[in-house]
Enzyme design. Sequence first.
Site, short mmCIF file in Angstrom:
data_model
loop_
_atom_site.label_atom_id
_atom_site.label_comp_id
_atom_site.label_asym_id
_atom_site.label_seq_id
_atom_site.Cartn_x
_atom_site.Cartn_y
_atom_site.Cartn_z
N SER A 200 0.86 -1.19 0.00
CA SER A 200 0.00 0.00 0.00
C SER A 200 0.89 1.23 0.00
O SER A 200 2.07 1.16 0.38
CB SER A 200 -0.86 0.00 1.26
OG SER A 200 -1.55 1.23 1.41
N TYR B 41 -3.44 -0.37 10.39
CA TYR B 41 -3.26 -0.67 8.95
C TYR B 41 -1.86 -0.26 8.50
O TYR B 41 -1.16 -1.03 7.82
CB TYR B 41 -4.32 0.06 8.14
CG TYR B 41 -4.26 -0.24 6.65
CD1 TYR B 41 -4.76 -1.44 6.15
CD2 TYR B 41 -3.70 0.67 5.75
CE1 TYR B 41 -4.72 -1.72 4.79
CE2 TYR B 41 -3.65 0.39 4.39
CZ TYR B 41 -4.16 -0.80 3.91
OH TYR B 41 -4.12 -1.07 2.56
#
Length: 248
Positions: A130, A143
């Site tokens: 990501s 996250y």
Amino acid sequence: MTGAASGIGRAVVHRYLREDAQVVAVVRDDGDAAALRAEGCEVVVGDVGEYATAAGAVARARDAFGGLDAYVANAGIWDFHKRIEKQTPDQLTAAFDEIFRVNLLGVLFGARAAIGALRETRGCVIATGSNASFRAGGGGALYTSSKFALRGLVMQLATEFAPDVRVNGVAPGATATGLAGASALGQAARRLNADASRMDAMRDHIPMARIAQPEDHTGLYVLLASRTDSAYVTGAMFLSDGGLTLAT
Ligand SMILES: NC(=O)c1ccc[n+]([C@@H]2O[C@H](COP(=O)([O-])OP(=O)(O)OC[C@H]3O[C@@H](n4cnc5c(N)ncnc54)[C@H](O)[C@@H]3O)[C@@H](O)[C@H]2O)c1
């Protein structure tokens, strides 16, 4: 290919099929299996947080296709930027377990289950990281730390699996998908692309001035799976974020 039922994973499956690859699609819900079978995939239903799911996917590739060339660990969940101050200690514990189980342990299990088959073919592992593997603000603390850890895992496994097996990652920026949150945070039914104001706010930070579509990232998954076109690439994680990481 995990997380194959939707979003980026589904787009990569379609692209791989167009490239004449044979695909084992790993999905969490049985209801997603029929459509992928109809498209020509072998399907394994399971939770990536269970080792048996990865082992079953590798066994299916060997049985159905005679071997495994690439294990793509793409399944993931988000935390909708939830600040730790807004989580009780119990929630934080449960959400840590849930998010790291999918985003990190799922990849570790995939790599562990696949390494024997991949050494036979001199194949590769590709993980979906990501922009949150490179910067703060792509999610909350859970996250972001899971995706930073994933980048470290890619680097470490690249050294452990070399020279037979390459290990790389693709790091998308904000992408129009139904990415879900953690059930421990009450976010299992929330979907990233259902929140128009959040998507607009993300777009305003992106030099390329638009949110990505899942198809924007698929070429990198083809490149990294290629023994010829990325033969000397290992331990890398390629940003596909429209410049977001440069601008923040
Ligand atoms: N959408 C974005 O903006 C964005 C940005 C950066 C990175 N990513 C990453 O891209 C990857 C794909 O996400 P997406 O955006 O396509 O969303 P998505 O929700 O469409 O895809 C994620 C997939 O993972 C599956 N999954 C979740 N938990 C699972 C589990 N325990 N076992 C098996 N499968 C499970 C889901 O069923 C889903 O199909 C994720 O790793 C995500 O973190 C997405």
